[in-house]
Design an enzyme around this catalytic site. Structure first.
Site, PDB file in Angstrom:
ATOM      1  N   ARG A  75      15.644 -19.741  70.193  1.00 21.35           N
ATOM      2  CA  ARG A  75      15.944 -18.316  70.360  1.00 21.35           C
ATOM      3  C   ARG A  75      14.774 -17.406  70.009  1.00 21.35           C
ATOM      4  NH1 ARG A  75      20.296 -21.078  68.963  1.00 21.35           N
ATOM      5  NH2 ARG A  75      20.060 -20.667  66.750  1.00 21.35           N
ATOM      6  N   GLU A 112      21.814 -26.193  57.480  1.00 16.07           N
ATOM      7  CA  GLU A 112      23.105 -26.121  56.808  1.00 16.07           C
ATOM      8  C   GLU A 112      23.952 -27.347  57.146  1.00 16.07           C
ATOM      9  OE1 GLU A 112      22.453 -21.910  58.542  1.00 16.07           O
ATOM     10  OE2 GLU A 112      21.666 -23.915  58.825  1.00 16.07           O
TER      11      GLU A 112
END
Length: 188
Positions: A75, A112
């Site tokens: 991104r 994460e």
């Protein structure tokens, strides 16, 4: 229509108005259960949101005066080229492992929800160049920290990073060696 008014707040962070935050969509349990994914696709689809983000990132980049931007897969690739054109600098790509030809510097990092590896080509000629990192999100800081290390391995002078979203509560900023600017902060 999204107003283009921004206000500067502490720690080199630009906080956008609520309109930008409303454009950011979230998806539960993506890419794995327990993860809340923050999607910037809706910003790109909205001309006022895209203008707000592009102009805000451009202002940050012009103030930092880099020689080149480092865009993080994937991104960061969406925003860095337009900002780079406005600032008259180039873009070097930081890719996931196995996506770049030739010899690469590689750096593993924690997410994460697991681990991954980023790469940068060794022949990018970054020695002595001032580089600013561009990405969409700062969560736990692993991706940007790995990019900082890759740029150092390539001989670049890292100026810091700039992101659209910073997730509060995950302390990603604390893992970074260099300053970070964020356009908005959301609960993480």
């Amino acid at each position: 229509m999204i107003p283009l008014h921004l206000r500067i707040i502490e720690q080199d962070t630009i906080m956008s108005n609520e309109a930008l935050n409303r454009l950011i969509r979230t998806y539960s349990d993506f890419p794995k259960p327990g993860i809340l994914f923050y999607d910037v696709s809706s910003i790109i689809e909205n001309v006022d949101g895209l203008r707000l983000v592009t102009e805000s990132l451009t202002e940050i980049v012009k103030n930092k005066k880099p020689d080149v931007l480092a865009a993080i897969d994937s991104r960061g690739f969406l925003f860095a080229p337009t900002v780079a054109l406005a600032c008259k600098v180039g873009v070097v790509l930081v890719r996931k492992i196995g996506k770049l030809p030739g010899d690469t510097f590689d750096e593993s990092y924690g997410l994460e929800y697991g681990t991954d590896v980023l790469s940068i080509q060794k022949d990018r000629q970054l020695q002595g160049l001032k580089v600013l990192i561009i990405d969409d999100l700062l969560a736990t800081g692993g991706t940007i920290a790995a990019t900082e290390t890759l740029l150092e391995k390539a001989g670049a002078t890292v100026l810091g990073s700039s992101v659209i979203i910073e997730l509060d509560g995950l302390n990603g900023r604390d893992r970074l060696k260099y300053p970070v600017s964020s356009l908005t902060q959301l609960a993480g």
